[in-house]
Design an enzyme around this catalytic site. Structure first.
Site, PDB file in Angstrom:
ATOM      1  N   ARG A 280       0.958  -1.006   0.031  1.00 51.29           N
ATOM      2  CA  ARG A 280       0.048  -0.135   0.086  1.00 51.29           C
ATOM      3  C   ARG A 280       0.672   1.172  -0.115  1.00 51.29           C
ATOM      4  O   ARG A 280       1.709   1.371   1.131  1.00 51.29           O
ATOM      5  CB  ARG A 280      -0.901  -0.027   1.453  1.00 51.29           C
ATOM      6  CG  ARG A 280      -2.141   0.896   1.301  1.00 51.29           C
ATOM      7  CD  ARG A 280      -2.658   1.030   2.733  1.00 51.29           C
ATOM      8  NE  ARG A 280      -1.624   1.883   3.452  1.00 51.29           N
ATOM      9  CZ  ARG A 280      -1.466   1.807   4.970  1.00 51.29           C
ATOM     10  NH1 ARG A 280      -2.116   0.857   5.429  1.00 51.29           N
ATOM     11  NH2 ARG A 280      -0.608   2.504   5.447  1.00 51.29           N
ATOM     12  N   HIS A 284      -3.258   4.547   4.801  1.00 52.71           N
ATOM     13  CA  HIS A 284      -4.548   3.580   5.220  1.00 52.71           C
ATOM     14  C   HIS A 284      -5.610   4.456   4.315  1.00 52.71           C
ATOM     15  O   HIS A 284      -6.337   3.840   3.564  1.00 52.71           O
ATOM     16  CB  HIS A 284      -4.805   3.288   6.615  1.00 52.71           C
ATOM     17  CG  HIS A 284      -6.036   2.407   6.543  1.00 52.71           C
ATOM     18  ND1 HIS A 284      -6.206   1.263   6.153  1.00 52.71           N
ATOM     19  CD2 HIS A 284      -7.317   2.828   7.365  1.00 52.71           C
ATOM     20  CE1 HIS A 284      -7.320   0.886   6.371  1.00 52.71           C
ATOM     21  NE2 HIS A 284      -8.230   1.842   6.916  1.00 52.71           N
ATOM     22  N   TYR A 293       4.212   5.061  11.623  1.00 49.82           N
ATOM     23  CA  TYR A 293       4.633   3.775  11.701  1.00 49.82           C
ATOM     24  C   TYR A 293       5.413   3.273  10.901  1.00 49.82           C
ATOM     25  O   TYR A 293       5.678   1.967  10.892  1.00 49.82           O
ATOM     26  CB  TYR A 293       3.265   3.024  12.035  1.00 49.82           C
ATOM     27  CG  TYR A 293       2.256   3.156  10.954  1.00 49.82           C
ATOM     28  CD1 TYR A 293       2.067   2.269   9.795  1.00 49.82           C
ATOM     29  CD2 TYR A 293       1.279   4.284  11.174  1.00 49.82           C
ATOM     30  CE1 TYR A 293       1.264   2.430   8.818  1.00 49.82           C
ATOM     31  CE2 TYR A 293       0.287   4.211  10.047  1.00 49.82           C
ATOM     32  CZ  TYR A 293       0.195   3.352   9.094  1.00 49.82           C
ATOM     33  OH  TYR A 293      -0.464   3.612   7.813  1.00 49.82           O
TER      34      TYR A 293
HETATM   35  C1  TPP Z   1     -14.764  -6.049  11.839  1.00 47.51           C
HETATM   36  C2  TPP Z   1     -13.834  -4.725  11.961  1.00 47.51           C
HETATM   37  N1  TPP Z   1     -13.039  -4.593  12.979  1.00 47.51           N
HETATM   38  C3  TPP Z   1     -12.104  -3.585  12.715  1.00 47.51           C
HETATM   39  C4  TPP Z   1     -12.401  -2.427  11.802  1.00 47.51           C
HETATM   40  C5  TPP Z   1     -11.642  -1.266  11.703  1.00 47.51           C
HETATM   41  N2  TPP Z   1     -10.610  -1.514  10.626  1.00 47.51           N
HETATM   42  C6  TPP Z   1     -10.652  -0.780   9.351  1.00 47.51           C
HETATM   43  S1  TPP Z   1      -9.800  -1.152   8.047  1.00 47.51           S
HETATM   44  C7  TPP Z   1      -8.901  -2.150   9.033  1.00 47.51           C
HETATM   45  C8  TPP Z   1      -7.469  -2.654   8.824  1.00 47.51           C
HETATM   46  C9  TPP Z   1      -7.512  -3.753   7.637  1.00 47.51           C
HETATM   47  O1  TPP Z   1      -6.549  -4.116   7.002  1.00 47.51           O
HETATM   48  P1  TPP Z   1      -6.443  -4.950   5.783  1.00 47.51           P
HETATM   49  O2  TPP Z   1      -7.235  -6.158   6.106  1.00 47.51           O
HETATM   50  O3  TPP Z   1      -5.005  -5.586   6.031  1.00 47.51           O
HETATM   51  O4  TPP Z   1      -6.783  -4.236   4.766  1.00 47.51           O
HETATM   52  P2  TPP Z   1      -6.268  -3.004   3.844  1.00 47.51           P
HETATM   53  O5  TPP Z   1      -6.944  -1.609   4.588  1.00 47.51           O
HETATM   54  O6  TPP Z   1      -4.850  -2.897   4.191  1.00 47.51           O
HETATM   55  O7  TPP Z   1      -6.625  -3.156   2.415  1.00 47.51           O
HETATM   56  C10 TPP Z   1      -9.291  -2.098  10.626  1.00 47.51           C
HETATM   57  C11 TPP Z   1      -8.736  -2.683  11.427  1.00 47.51           C
HETATM   58  C12 TPP Z   1     -13.305  -2.980  10.794  1.00 47.51           C
HETATM   59  N3  TPP Z   1     -13.608  -2.038   9.662  1.00 47.51           N
HETATM   60  N4  TPP Z   1     -14.055  -4.025  10.854  1.00 47.51           N
END
Ligand code: TPP
Ligand code: MG
Length: 388
Positions: A280, A284, A293
């Site tokens: 990425r 985020h 980080y």
């Molecule tokens: C069930 C749930 N827990 C926590 C969150 C908060 N949250 C949003 S995005 C994220 C990170 C997800 O990372 P990843 O699966 O690696 O996907 P990326 O954002 O890197 O595409 C989190 C913890 C959420 N949206 N849903």
């Protein structure tokens, strides 16, 4: 003690069988190395019979949609700065995954995206304004999911894994050969819904391709704090699901691996798991500060593996892409972005009460009560305006 040839000959058939037990897990395991067909600089690696290279016209289209996708992505980020979008999770750097995966499925298949997949959705041909409706905060989803056979973008992590399993099972049950493609992030593979979805799909042989974009971070949590597994693709074996790893910044390999995974599912063999190793490039979302980080040197190292430059170099070397074609695609991308900017300047009129529609087929008592509260507040605000 050394073993003599006689000792080997004298070993009982039972001992010899025990020395080479068949390993039922082996065919499910991914190759130790991610599949790669182009090196970092775009030079082709030895051809593989298990992953034939997609036709050149498809690779040119892949290039075109990746360039458009990146331009869409930078435009969407700019729209957050102008207050036109509430939030935008960029997928810059993940173009090979976003576009390659979508090109591997048919229009009649179903796609299950997350909030990260706006680029994949425009690559699927969905109107970009409709794609951004959710992120503008106007509605739950801007497109008609059944018309474009694409589920709403999922924000609750991994819930789409269960939806994809259910839809794929239902389609197969009714005798149709639809495949469901579920996008998922590295972090979301730690969620219960990922495990439940893939287990259900495996047991019922539902035709789902679970496509993990391992972009190394779940917001600020690096992969090393996410899992102790040697690869996220290894998570398939425990459920009896075959899997593969792919270089997620190699567009040719992503398309080749996904094409095979989709064919596997469509042929009735059940689900398939692919882990793409990518990165990425942006924070985020626009609301995140990634410098808190991660190290700039790490980001720079991945800049060297840019998927668009890699494909462009390869196609130019094959003589199927030249300066004129590159300029034409760049022009198309500018026009696409300009049209998006203009249309996103229109302020849509949204009925706030429509927020409560379609949440449940039968609204819950709580929703009915909340709807009534909002209706009363809107009426009071209108009265106040009238008095003023
Ligand atoms: C069930 C749930 N827990 C926590 C969150 C908060 N949250 C949003 S995005 C994220 C990170 C997800 O990372 P990843 O699966 O690696 O996907 P990326 O954002 O890197 O595409 C989190 C913890 C959420 N949206 N849903
Ligand atoms: Mg991630």
């Amino acid at each position: 003690m050394t073993t003599t040839p006689q000792a080997v000959r004298r070993a009982s058939p039972r001992t010899r069988r025990a020395a080479t037990p068949p390993d039922p897990a082996r065919p499910l395991l991914p190759d130790a190395e991610p599949v790669r067909l182009l090196d970092k600089s775009g030079t082709p690696l030895p051809a593989r019979t298990d992953y034939p290279e997609p036709p050149v016209e498809v690779l040119r289209e892949l290039y075109r949609r990746m360039v458009l996708g990146r331009r869409f992505d930078t435009q969407a980020t700019a729209l957050t700065k102008q207050g036109r979008l509430a939030v935008y999770p960029s997928s810059r750097g993940q173009e090979a995954c976003q576009v390659g995966a979508v090109l591997a499925v048919r229009d009649s298949d179903w796609v299950f995206p997350t909030y990260r997949e706006s680029m994949a959705l425009v690559a699927r041909g969905i109107d970009p304004v409709e794609v951004l409706t959710l992120l503008r905060g106007d509605w739950h989803c801007g497109y008609d999911p059944t018309e474009v056979r694409t589920a709403p973008q999922c924000t609750p992590l991994a819930t789409q894994c269960v939806h994809a399993a259910g839809l794929a099972h239902g389609e197969a049950y009714q005798g149709r050969d639809t495949v469901a493609l579920a996008f998922i992030g590295d972090g979301a593979t730690s969620e219960g819904d990922f495990h439940e979805g893939i287990n259900f799909a495996a047991v019922f042989k539902a035709p789902v391709v679970y496509f993990v974009q391992n972009n190394r971070y779940a917001i600020s949590v690096p992969l090393s704090r996410q899992t102790a597994a040697p690869s996220l693709a290894y998570k398939g074996v425990g459920y009896g699901v075959p899997s593969e790893q792919v270089d997620g910044n190699d567009p040719v390999a992503v398309l080749a691996v996904l094409t095979r995974a989709v064919a596997h599912a469509r042929a009735g063999n059940g689900p398939f798991l692919v882990e793409a190793h990518t990165y990425r490039m942006e924070p985020h979302t626009n609301a995140d500060d990634a410098t808190r980080y991660r190290d700039g040197a790490e980001v720079d190292a991945w800049r060297d593996r840019d998927p668009i430059a890699r494909l462009e170099t390869y196609l130019r070397a094959r003589g199927v892409l030249d300066d004129a074609a590159v300029a034409e695609v760049a022009e198309q991308a500018e026009a696409y972005a300009a049209d998006l900017r203009t249309r996103m300047n229109d302020q849509p009129s949204v009925d706030p009460l429509s927020l409560f529609d379609h949440v449940y087929a039968q609204p819950t008592p709580q929703l009915i009560e909340q709807r009534e509260q909002v209706r009363a507040e809107l009426a009071a605000a209108r009265d106040e305006e009238g008095d003023a």
